[in-house]
Enzyme design. Structure first.
Site, PDB file in Angstrom:
ATOM      1  N   THR A 221       0.847  -1.198   0.000  1.00  0.00           N
ATOM      2  CA  THR A 221       0.000   0.000   0.000  1.00  0.00           C
ATOM      3  C   THR A 221       0.882   1.248   0.000  1.00  0.00           C
ATOM      4  O   THR A 221       0.619   2.204  -0.733  1.00  0.00           O
ATOM      5  CB  THR A 221      -0.949  -0.001   1.213  1.00  0.00           C
ATOM      6  OG1 THR A 221      -1.811  -1.140   1.109  1.00  0.00           O
ATOM      7  CG2 THR A 221      -1.805   1.259   1.244  1.00  0.00           C
ATOM      8  N   GLU A 225       0.902   4.159  -2.746  1.00  0.00           N
ATOM      9  CA  GLU A 225       0.668   5.577  -2.435  1.00  0.00           C
ATOM     10  C   GLU A 225       1.886   6.438  -2.807  1.00  0.00           C
ATOM     11  O   GLU A 225       1.730   7.568  -3.258  1.00  0.00           O
ATOM     12  CB  GLU A 225       0.325   5.761  -0.954  1.00  0.00           C
ATOM     13  CG  GLU A 225      -0.949   5.054  -0.507  1.00  0.00           C
ATOM     14  CD  GLU A 225      -2.172   5.410  -1.321  1.00  0.00           C
ATOM     15  OE1 GLU A 225      -2.209   6.523  -1.900  1.00  0.00           O
ATOM     16  OE2 GLU A 225      -3.088   4.573  -1.402  1.00  0.00           O
ATOM     17  N   HIS A 234      -3.988   5.578 -11.046  1.00  0.00           N
ATOM     18  CA  HIS A 234      -4.398   4.169 -11.049  1.00  0.00           C
ATOM     19  C   HIS A 234      -4.300   3.632 -12.472  1.00  0.00           C
ATOM     20  O   HIS A 234      -4.558   4.345 -13.445  1.00  0.00           O
ATOM     21  CB  HIS A 234      -5.832   4.029 -10.524  1.00  0.00           C
ATOM     22  CG  HIS A 234      -5.918   4.263  -9.049  1.00  0.00           C
ATOM     23  ND1 HIS A 234      -6.860   5.075  -8.475  1.00  0.00           N
ATOM     24  CD2 HIS A 234      -5.148   3.793  -8.030  1.00  0.00           C
ATOM     25  CE1 HIS A 234      -6.671   5.090  -7.161  1.00  0.00           C
ATOM     26  NE2 HIS A 234      -5.637   4.322  -6.869  1.00  0.00           N
ATOM     27  N   TRP A 236      -6.066   1.778 -14.236  1.00  0.00           N
ATOM     28  CA  TRP A 236      -7.272   1.795 -15.082  1.00  0.00           C
ATOM     29  C   TRP A 236      -7.714   3.229 -15.393  1.00  0.00           C
ATOM     30  O   TRP A 236      -8.740   3.456 -16.016  1.00  0.00           O
ATOM     31  CB  TRP A 236      -8.411   0.994 -14.440  1.00  0.00           C
ATOM     32  CG  TRP A 236      -8.942   1.561 -13.162  1.00  0.00           C
ATOM     33  CD1 TRP A 236     -10.062   2.334 -13.021  1.00  0.00           C
ATOM     34  CD2 TRP A 236      -8.400   1.411 -11.848  1.00  0.00           C
ATOM     35  NE1 TRP A 236     -10.233   2.679 -11.703  1.00  0.00           N
ATOM     36  CE2 TRP A 236      -9.236   2.130 -10.963  1.00  0.00           C
ATOM     37  CE3 TRP A 236      -7.290   0.746 -11.315  1.00  0.00           C
ATOM     38  CZ2 TRP A 236      -8.983   2.200  -9.592  1.00  0.00           C
ATOM     39  CZ3 TRP A 236      -7.046   0.811  -9.953  1.00  0.00           C
ATOM     40  CH2 TRP A 236      -7.876   1.530  -9.111  1.00  0.00           C
TER      41      TRP A 236
HETATM   42 ZN   LIG Z   1      -4.423   4.578  -5.318  1.00  0.00          ZN
END
Ligand SMILES: [Zn+2]
Length: 415
Positions: A221, A225, A234, A236
């Site tokens: 994570t 970040e 992101h 997508w």
């Molecule tokens: Zn994110």
């Protein structure tokens, strides 16, 4: 050239799409910041145009004139309960994992699908805990600070000492990471271009470092970040077959969750399909293992002359401290709740709210045993004196409330 304006439209369109798994709050946070501060969209556009200009110039290493970029890091650990006060070892583990992922030295890079291996990059970006603070004093780069706030919203309050969080170190020269209880949100990054005091990333204490909760136990994570902090979107593109402004990541319909296998074809991206092993997707930690060369170039472009991260290259954070003075450690307050004394009292009462300065400015009421209001005043300091000379002897209740619905309600006896 792709314009950023279009992407902001798509971004706002996609705000209803709440992340189900990694629950990164970057997109929602960015939407909030843009709607609160219209001038930010101009700055975001400027940065995007800067990146696009850099991408047309040269390779990433030429852009910044140096092979490896070292980013000084300060970690602000804000704890309310002891469990939230994570250990320094946990921080070291997280920094190590950041470096492994950004240098592509982590063992699980062998799991990168063959079809994507040639695009996988050693990003030549490293993270190191600062050894000099902004005043060039010696530091571990780790701050442990007690807070009366039991949990935080993803709204930046943890970045300000006057909100009972901890102020950022000058974000031109440090990556600030706040680790605290943000409950259902895993983490979020500031929007590059936003005000310096908010610049940095926030990670929930349960998934910072390695060996944490199941599914997100590998510290990815923070890797994700930090990617946002370095200008990545992101994968997508936060929209149906959206654009992440990177040429060598495939378009894909949406985020992936869990641990996909095989080829998942969306948006005509066959035969390779979605790059669900990319750190900027939402797949489980054990199933993400690459940044691409295109993502690397985009991140390193921020460090070019005139770029939003250029100043990091002249940070003193990793130089030997020049000032032998050592900052005093933050001590937890003696009381973790309001104190009212003496009790019983004759002329004067003291209300001690030093544990939470947010009480200052709030209304304080005193009621008699019949529920009638007999004194109303404003709390003006951490140690507030209350004159009770004029009250008749008897039992009274002192009461106050603040926005987070915490309240003071204590009895005292006037002699
Ligand atoms: Zn994110």
């Amino acid at each position: 050239m792709r314009t950023y304006f279009l992407s902001i439209g798509l971004l706002i369109f996609s705000l209803g799409q709440v992340a189900a798994q990694r629950s990164c709050y970057y997109t929602e946070h960015m939407g909030q910041q843009l709607s609160n501060n219209p001038s930010l969209s101009v700055e975001v556009d400027n940065i995007e145009n800067f990146i696009q200009r850099q991408l047309t110039l040269a390779t990433s290493s030429r852009l910044v004139g140096t092979t490896t970029i070292k980013i000084p890091v300060v970690v602000h650990i804000l704890y309310h309960l002891p469990d939230e006060n994570i250990s320094d070892e946990k921080v070291y583990g997280q920094i190590d994992m950041l470096n492994k992922c950004y240098r592509r030295t982590n063992a699980d890079t062998v799991n990168t699908p063959a079809v994507f291996k040639s695009r996988a990059a050693d990003c030549e970006i490293e993270f190191e805990l600062a050894i000099s603070d902004p005043l060039k004093r010696s530091t571990t780069g780790i701050i442990h600070k007690y807070t009366p706030v039991s949990y935080w919203q993803a709204n930046d309050q943890m970045k300000f000492s006057d909100q009972m969080g901890d102020d950022a170190w000058d974000s031109r020269f440090y990556l600030n990471i706040w680790v605290c209880n943000i409950r259902k949100v895993a983490g979020y990054s500031s929007v590059p271009g936003d005000v310096a005091a908010k610049d940095g990333i926030v990670i929930d204490y349960t998934i910072f470092g390695t060996n944490s909760s199941s599914g997100y136990e590998l510290g990815r994570t923070a890797v994700h970040e930090a990617g946002h902090w370095l200008g990545l979107r992101h994968i997508w593109g936060d929209a149906d077959c959206g654009d992440d402004f990177v040429d060598d990541t495939p378009k894909q319909r949406s985020y992936n969750i869990g641990c996909p296998t095989g080829s998942r074809i969306t948006c005509n991206n066959g035969p390779a399909g979605d790059m669900y092993t990319n750190y900027m997707d939402y797949s489980n930690d054990a199933c993400v293992n690459l940044f691409t060369e295109g993502q690397k170039t985009r991140m390193k472009a921020l460090f070019a002359l005139g770029g939003p991260r250029y100043s990091i290259l002249s940070s003193h954070g990793l130089n030997a401290p020049l000032n032998s003075e050592t900052p005093l450690p933050d001590e937890a307050p003696r009381w973790l709740h309001p104190q009212l004394y003496p009790n019983p009292a004759t002329n004067e009462l003291i209300l001690d709210v030093a544990y939470d300065i947010r009480w200052v400015g709030k209304t304080l009421s005193v009621f008699n045993a019949n529920g009638q209001l007999v004194i109303q005043t404003t709390i003006k300091s951490k140690i507030q004196k209350i004159d009770i000379q004029k009250l008749r002897p008897g039992l009274y209740i002192i009461s106050a409330r603040k926005e987070d619905d915490s309240y003071i309600k204590q009895k005292f006896i006037k002699l």
